[in-house]
Write a protein that holds these residues in place. Structure first.
Motif, short mmCIF file in Angstrom:
data_model
loop_
_atom_site.label_atom_id
_atom_site.label_comp_id
_atom_site.label_asym_id
_atom_site.label_seq_id
_atom_site.Cartn_x
_atom_site.Cartn_y
_atom_site.Cartn_z
N ALA A 12 3.87 11.26 -4.89
CA ALA A 12 4.79 11.30 -3.57
C ALA A 12 4.42 10.82 -2.44
O ALA A 12 5.61 11.37 -1.64
CB ALA A 12 4.98 13.01 -4.25
N LEU A 13 3.47 10.24 -1.89
CA LEU A 13 2.96 9.73 -0.90
C LEU A 13 3.94 9.07 -0.51
O LEU A 13 4.48 7.66 -0.97
CB LEU A 13 1.73 9.79 -0.90
N SER A 14 4.71 9.23 0.59
CA SER A 14 5.36 8.36 1.51
C SER A 14 4.63 6.60 1.47
O SER A 14 3.42 6.67 2.25
CB SER A 14 5.65 8.05 2.41
N SER A 15 5.03 5.85 1.86
CA SER A 15 4.89 4.17 2.15
C SER A 15 4.04 4.55 3.39
O SER A 15 2.13 4.04 3.60
CB SER A 15 5.18 3.63 2.19
N GLY A 16 3.98 5.35 4.45
CA GLY A 16 3.24 5.75 5.58
C GLY A 16 2.18 6.38 5.40
O GLY A 16 1.30 6.39 6.15
N ALA A 17 2.29 7.05 5.29
CA ALA A 17 1.38 8.86 4.88
C ALA A 17 0.22 7.89 3.60
O ALA A 17 -1.22 7.62 4.01
CB ALA A 17 1.67 9.84 3.86
N VAL A 18 0.90 6.47 3.27
CA VAL A 18 -0.43 6.28 1.84
C VAL A 18 -1.52 5.04 3.49
O VAL A 18 -2.60 4.71 3.42
CB VAL A 18 0.09 5.41 1.04
#
Length: 300
Positions: A12-18
Protein backbone atom coordinates in the motif's frame (compact mmCIF):
# COMPACT_ATOMS: atom_id res chain seq x y z
CA UNK A 1 10.10 0.13 12.13
CA UNK A 2 9.75 -1.08 8.56
CA UNK A 3 10.34 -4.69 9.63
CA UNK A 4 6.98 -4.59 11.46
CA UNK A 5 5.00 -3.69 8.34
CA UNK A 6 2.74 -6.38 6.96
CA UNK A 7 2.96 -7.34 3.29
CA UNK A 8 -0.34 -5.58 2.77
CA UNK A 9 1.07 -2.38 4.25
CA UNK A 10 4.17 -2.69 2.05
CA UNK A 11 2.00 -3.08 -1.04
CA UNK A 12 0.00 0.00 0.00
CA UNK A 13 3.02 2.32 0.20
CA UNK A 14 2.89 5.19 -2.27
CA UNK A 15 5.62 5.64 -4.85
CA UNK A 16 6.82 8.67 -2.90
CA UNK A 17 7.01 6.67 0.31
CA UNK A 18 8.96 3.90 -1.44
CA UNK A 19 11.44 6.43 -2.81
CA UNK A 20 11.90 7.71 0.73
CA UNK A 21 12.96 4.33 2.11
CA UNK A 22 16.63 4.24 3.02
CA UNK A 23 19.02 1.53 1.87
CA UNK A 24 19.21 0.41 5.50
CA UNK A 25 15.46 -0.01 5.71
CA UNK A 26 15.31 -1.92 2.43
CA UNK A 27 18.14 -4.14 3.61
CA UNK A 28 16.28 -4.97 6.82
CA UNK A 29 13.13 -6.11 5.08
CA UNK A 30 12.15 -9.78 4.90
CA UNK A 31 11.82 -11.70 1.64
CA UNK A 32 8.05 -11.68 2.08
CA UNK A 33 8.06 -7.90 2.33
CA UNK A 34 10.33 -7.54 -0.70
CA UNK A 35 8.05 -9.83 -2.65
CA UNK A 36 5.09 -7.63 -1.74
CA UNK A 37 6.40 -4.65 -3.74
CA UNK A 38 4.43 -4.04 -6.92
CA UNK A 39 6.02 -3.27 -10.32
CA UNK A 40 4.89 0.35 -9.94
CA UNK A 41 6.76 0.61 -6.64
CA UNK A 42 9.84 -1.19 -7.98
CA UNK A 43 9.96 1.22 -10.92
CA UNK A 44 10.87 3.99 -8.48
CA UNK A 45 13.77 2.15 -6.83
CA UNK A 46 17.14 3.84 -6.89
CA UNK A 47 20.48 2.15 -7.47
CA UNK A 48 21.23 2.45 -3.74
CA UNK A 49 17.94 0.82 -2.78
CA UNK A 50 18.46 -2.07 -5.21
CA UNK A 51 22.03 -2.52 -4.03
CA UNK A 52 20.74 -2.90 -0.48
CA UNK A 53 19.04 -6.15 -1.52
CA UNK A 54 21.84 -7.55 -3.62
CA UNK A 55 21.27 -10.90 -1.95
CA UNK A 56 18.48 -13.42 -2.22
CA UNK A 57 16.05 -10.51 -2.04
CA UNK A 58 16.38 -9.86 -5.77
CA UNK A 59 15.29 -13.44 -6.45
CA UNK A 60 11.96 -12.57 -4.82
CA UNK A 61 11.17 -10.09 -7.59
CA UNK A 62 8.62 -11.31 -10.11
CA UNK A 63 9.16 -10.96 -13.85
CA UNK A 64 6.87 -7.91 -13.77
CA UNK A 65 8.98 -6.39 -10.98
CA UNK A 66 12.19 -6.99 -12.94
CA UNK A 67 10.63 -5.46 -16.04
CA UNK A 68 9.88 -2.32 -14.01
CA UNK A 69 13.51 -1.75 -12.99
CA UNK A 70 15.12 1.36 -14.42
CA UNK A 71 18.56 1.38 -16.04
CA UNK A 72 19.88 3.34 -13.08
CA UNK A 73 18.52 0.86 -10.57
CA UNK A 74 19.83 -2.12 -12.52
CA UNK A 75 23.32 -0.65 -12.54
CA UNK A 76 23.23 -0.75 -8.73
CA UNK A 77 23.24 -4.54 -8.60
CA UNK A 78 26.50 -6.21 -7.69
CA UNK A 79 28.02 -8.83 -9.97
CA UNK A 80 26.96 -11.50 -7.47
CA UNK A 81 23.38 -10.24 -7.54
CA UNK A 82 23.38 -10.23 -11.35
CA UNK A 83 24.73 -13.78 -11.34
CA UNK A 84 21.82 -14.74 -9.09
CA UNK A 85 19.10 -13.63 -11.50
CA UNK A 86 17.17 -16.45 -13.12
CA UNK A 87 17.02 -16.76 -16.93
CA UNK A 88 13.34 -15.75 -16.70
CA UNK A 89 14.32 -12.57 -14.85
CA UNK A 90 16.99 -11.80 -17.45
CA UNK A 91 14.42 -12.20 -20.21
CA UNK A 92 12.10 -9.84 -18.32
CA UNK A 93 14.52 -6.91 -18.29
CA UNK A 94 13.16 -4.00 -20.29
CA UNK A 95 15.01 -2.65 -23.32
CA UNK A 96 15.46 0.65 -21.49
CA UNK A 97 16.93 -1.10 -18.44
CA UNK A 98 19.46 -2.96 -20.60
CA UNK A 99 21.40 0.29 -20.96
CA UNK A 100 22.13 0.10 -17.23
CA UNK A 101 24.01 -3.19 -17.42
CA UNK A 102 27.69 -2.54 -16.88
CA UNK A 103 30.48 -4.53 -18.56
CA UNK A 104 31.39 -5.91 -15.13
CA UNK A 105 27.84 -7.17 -14.63
CA UNK A 106 27.78 -8.74 -18.10
CA UNK A 107 31.02 -10.58 -17.40
CA UNK A 108 29.30 -12.15 -14.37
CA UNK A 109 26.55 -13.74 -16.47
CA UNK A 110 26.37 -17.48 -16.98
CA UNK A 111 25.75 -19.18 -20.32
CA UNK A 112 22.16 -19.88 -19.29
CA UNK A 113 21.59 -16.22 -18.52
CA UNK A 114 23.22 -15.05 -21.76
CA UNK A 115 21.02 -17.43 -23.71
CA UNK A 116 17.94 -15.86 -22.10
CA UNK A 117 18.42 -12.47 -23.78
CA UNK A 118 16.03 -11.83 -26.65
CA UNK A 119 16.71 -9.96 -29.92
CA UNK A 120 15.00 -6.77 -28.72
CA UNK A 121 17.29 -6.65 -25.68
CA UNK A 122 20.40 -7.46 -27.69
CA UNK A 123 19.57 -4.68 -30.13
CA UNK A 124 19.92 -2.26 -27.21
CA UNK A 125 23.47 -3.35 -26.31
CA UNK A 126 26.35 -0.95 -26.87
CA UNK A 127 29.78 -1.90 -28.20
CA UNK A 128 31.17 -1.92 -24.65
CA UNK A 129 28.40 -4.25 -23.50
CA UNK A 130 28.76 -6.63 -26.44
CA UNK A 131 32.51 -6.67 -25.88
CA UNK A 132 32.01 -7.74 -22.26
CA UNK A 133 30.34 -11.03 -23.17
CA UNK A 134 32.47 -14.12 -22.67
CA UNK A 135 33.03 -15.89 -26.02
CA UNK A 136 31.30 -19.02 -24.68
CA UNK A 137 28.31 -16.92 -23.69
CA UNK A 138 28.14 -15.36 -27.16
CA UNK A 139 27.90 -18.84 -28.64
CA UNK A 140 24.50 -19.18 -26.95
CA UNK A 141 23.08 -16.34 -29.08
CA UNK A 142 20.53 -17.50 -31.64
CA UNK A 143 20.63 -16.45 -35.28
CA UNK A 144 17.97 -13.84 -34.53
CA UNK A 145 20.08 -12.56 -31.64
CA UNK A 146 23.15 -12.19 -33.85
CA UNK A 147 21.20 -10.35 -36.53
CA UNK A 148 19.89 -7.96 -33.86
CA UNK A 149 23.32 -6.62 -32.86
CA UNK A 150 23.54 -3.00 -33.92
CA UNK A 151 26.21 -2.18 -36.51
CA UNK A 152 27.81 0.34 -34.16
CA UNK A 153 27.97 -2.30 -31.42
CA UNK A 154 29.79 -4.89 -33.54
CA UNK A 155 33.07 -3.08 -32.92
CA UNK A 156 32.98 -4.44 -29.39
CA UNK A 157 33.55 -8.00 -30.60
CA UNK A 158 37.17 -8.94 -30.04
CA UNK A 159 39.15 -11.45 -32.08
CA UNK A 160 38.50 -14.24 -29.56
CA UNK A 161 34.76 -13.58 -29.63
CA UNK A 162 34.70 -13.52 -33.44
CA UNK A 163 36.68 -16.75 -33.66
CA UNK A 164 34.28 -18.46 -31.21
CA UNK A 165 31.16 -17.81 -33.31
CA UNK A 166 29.60 -20.85 -34.93
CA UNK A 167 29.13 -21.05 -38.69
CA UNK A 168 25.36 -20.76 -38.17
CA UNK A 169 25.96 -17.50 -36.31
CA UNK A 170 28.27 -16.24 -39.06
CA UNK A 171 25.57 -16.91 -41.65
CA UNK A 172 23.12 -14.96 -39.47
CA UNK A 173 25.00 -11.68 -39.92
CA UNK A 174 23.20 -9.30 -42.25
CA UNK A 175 25.00 -7.78 -45.20
CA UNK A 176 24.99 -4.44 -43.38
CA UNK A 177 26.63 -6.04 -40.34
CA UNK A 178 29.30 -7.66 -42.52
CA UNK A 179 30.09 -4.26 -44.01
CA UNK A 180 30.41 -2.82 -40.51
CA UNK A 181 33.00 -5.37 -39.36
CA UNK A 182 36.56 -4.12 -39.09
CA UNK A 183 39.25 -5.73 -41.23
CA UNK A 184 40.83 -7.14 -38.04
CA UNK A 185 37.55 -8.87 -37.25
CA UNK A 186 37.37 -10.39 -40.73
CA UNK A 187 40.98 -11.52 -40.29
CA UNK A 188 39.97 -13.27 -37.06
CA UNK A 189 37.57 -15.57 -38.91
CA UNK A 190 38.84 -19.10 -39.46
CA UNK A 191 38.61 -20.94 -42.75
CA UNK A 192 35.35 -22.70 -41.82
CA UNK A 193 33.72 -19.39 -40.94
CA UNK A 194 34.92 -17.82 -44.21
CA UNK A 195 33.53 -20.76 -46.15
CA UNK A 196 30.16 -20.27 -44.42
CA UNK A 197 29.72 -16.75 -45.82
CA UNK A 198 26.81 -16.45 -48.22
CA UNK A 199 26.95 -14.67 -51.60
CA UNK A 200 24.98 -11.76 -50.11
CA UNK A 201 27.57 -11.44 -47.34
CA UNK A 202 30.49 -11.76 -49.75
CA UNK A 203 28.99 -8.97 -51.84
CA UNK A 204 29.09 -6.75 -48.76
CA UNK A 205 32.84 -7.17 -48.21
CA UNK A 206 34.89 -4.09 -49.01
CA UNK A 207 38.43 -3.95 -50.41
CA UNK A 208 40.08 -3.64 -47.00
CA UNK A 209 38.17 -6.62 -45.68
CA UNK A 210 38.99 -8.73 -48.75
CA UNK A 211 42.66 -7.90 -48.35
CA UNK A 212 42.73 -9.96 -45.15
CA UNK A 213 41.80 -13.20 -46.93
CA UNK A 214 44.53 -15.77 -47.37
CA UNK A 215 44.78 -17.87 -50.56
CA UNK A 216 43.33 -20.86 -48.69
CA UNK A 217 40.40 -18.78 -47.42
CA UNK A 218 39.59 -17.32 -50.85
CA UNK A 219 39.74 -20.84 -52.24
CA UNK A 220 36.72 -21.75 -50.09
CA UNK A 221 34.52 -19.28 -51.99
CA UNK A 222 31.94 -20.96 -54.18
CA UNK A 223 31.42 -19.79 -57.75
CA UNK A 224 28.27 -18.02 -56.49
CA UNK A 225 30.40 -16.22 -53.90
CA UNK A 226 32.93 -15.19 -56.55
CA UNK A 227 30.18 -13.96 -58.85
CA UNK A 228 28.83 -11.84 -56.00
CA UNK A 229 32.10 -9.98 -55.33
CA UNK A 230 31.70 -6.22 -55.35
CA UNK A 231 33.46 -4.87 -58.44
CA UNK A 232 34.69 -1.91 -56.42
CA UNK A 233 36.20 -4.19 -53.77
CA UNK A 234 38.06 -6.84 -55.79
CA UNK A 235 41.14 -4.64 -55.94
CA UNK A 236 41.70 -5.49 -52.29
CA UNK A 237 42.31 -9.19 -52.95
CA UNK A 238 45.99 -10.01 -52.57
CA UNK A 239 48.01 -11.19 -55.56
CA UNK A 240 48.81 -14.48 -53.80
CA UNK A 241 45.09 -15.10 -53.28
CA UNK A 242 44.42 -14.27 -56.93
CA UNK A 243 47.09 -16.73 -58.02
CA UNK A 244 45.43 -19.42 -55.89
CA UNK A 245 42.00 -19.09 -57.49
CA UNK A 246 40.70 -22.13 -59.34
CA UNK A 247 39.77 -21.95 -63.01
CA UNK A 248 36.12 -22.34 -61.95
CA UNK A 249 36.44 -19.31 -59.71
CA UNK A 250 38.15 -17.29 -62.44
CA UNK A 251 35.35 -18.20 -64.82
CA UNK A 252 32.77 -17.07 -62.27
CA UNK A 253 34.11 -13.53 -62.03
CA UNK A 254 31.71 -10.95 -63.40
CA UNK A 255 32.99 -8.76 -66.20
CA UNK A 256 32.63 -5.77 -63.89
CA UNK A 257 34.69 -7.44 -61.17
CA UNK A 258 37.40 -8.48 -63.60
CA UNK A 259 37.55 -4.93 -64.90
CA UNK A 260 38.39 -3.90 -61.35
CA UNK A 261 41.57 -6.00 -61.23
CA UNK A 262 44.74 -4.01 -60.68
CA UNK A 263 47.98 -4.46 -62.63
CA UNK A 264 49.59 -6.59 -59.86
CA UNK A 265 46.50 -8.80 -59.80
CA UNK A 266 46.62 -9.24 -63.59
CA UNK A 267 50.28 -10.20 -63.40
CA UNK A 268 49.41 -12.83 -60.79
CA UNK A 269 47.19 -14.72 -63.23
CA UNK A 270 48.68 -17.94 -64.56
CA UNK A 271 48.37 -19.26 -68.09
CA UNK A 272 45.78 -21.78 -66.91
CA UNK A 273 43.72 -19.04 -65.29
CA UNK A 274 43.93 -16.80 -68.35
CA UNK A 275 42.82 -19.67 -70.53
CA UNK A 276 39.75 -20.05 -68.31
CA UNK A 277 38.59 -16.51 -69.11
CA UNK A 278 35.52 -16.36 -71.33
CA UNK A 279 35.33 -14.14 -74.42
CA UNK A 280 33.06 -11.77 -72.51
CA UNK A 281 35.58 -11.56 -69.67
CA UNK A 282 38.47 -10.95 -72.07
CA UNK A 283 36.46 -8.21 -73.77
CA UNK A 284 36.03 -6.45 -70.43
CA UNK A 285 39.78 -6.05 -69.93
CA UNK A 286 41.36 -2.68 -70.56
CA UNK A 287 44.55 -2.14 -72.51
CA UNK A 288 46.32 -1.37 -69.23
CA UNK A 289 45.22 -4.69 -67.79
CA UNK A 290 46.23 -6.61 -70.88
CA UNK A 291 49.64 -4.95 -70.83
CA UNK A 292 50.08 -5.96 -67.20
CA UNK A 293 49.62 -9.66 -67.87
CA UNK A 294 52.63 -11.86 -67.55
CA UNK A 295 53.98 -12.34 -71.13
CA UNK A 296 55.05 -15.87 -70.25
CA UNK A 297 51.52 -16.70 -69.15
CA UNK A 298 50.07 -15.26 -72.34
CA UNK A 299 52.52 -17.20 -74.45
CA UNK A 300 51.54 -20.58 -73.00
Amino acid sequence: SIEAFSTGQIAALSSGAVRGLTATQIGAMSLEQIEAFSPTQVKGFTAQQIAARADEGIAAFSAADIAALSATALSGLSSDAIAGLTPAQIAALSVKAIAGLTPQQIRALSEEQAEAFNPAQIKAFSAAQIGAFDPDNLKTFSSADIAAIQNNALGGLGSAAIAALTTDQIVAFTAAQISALKSAQIAALDIDQIEALTPAQVKALNATQLSTLSPDELATFSTADIAALNAKAVAGIGSAAIAGMTTEQIGALSAAALAGFTAPQMRALSATQIEALSPAQMASLTSVQLAAMDPAALAD
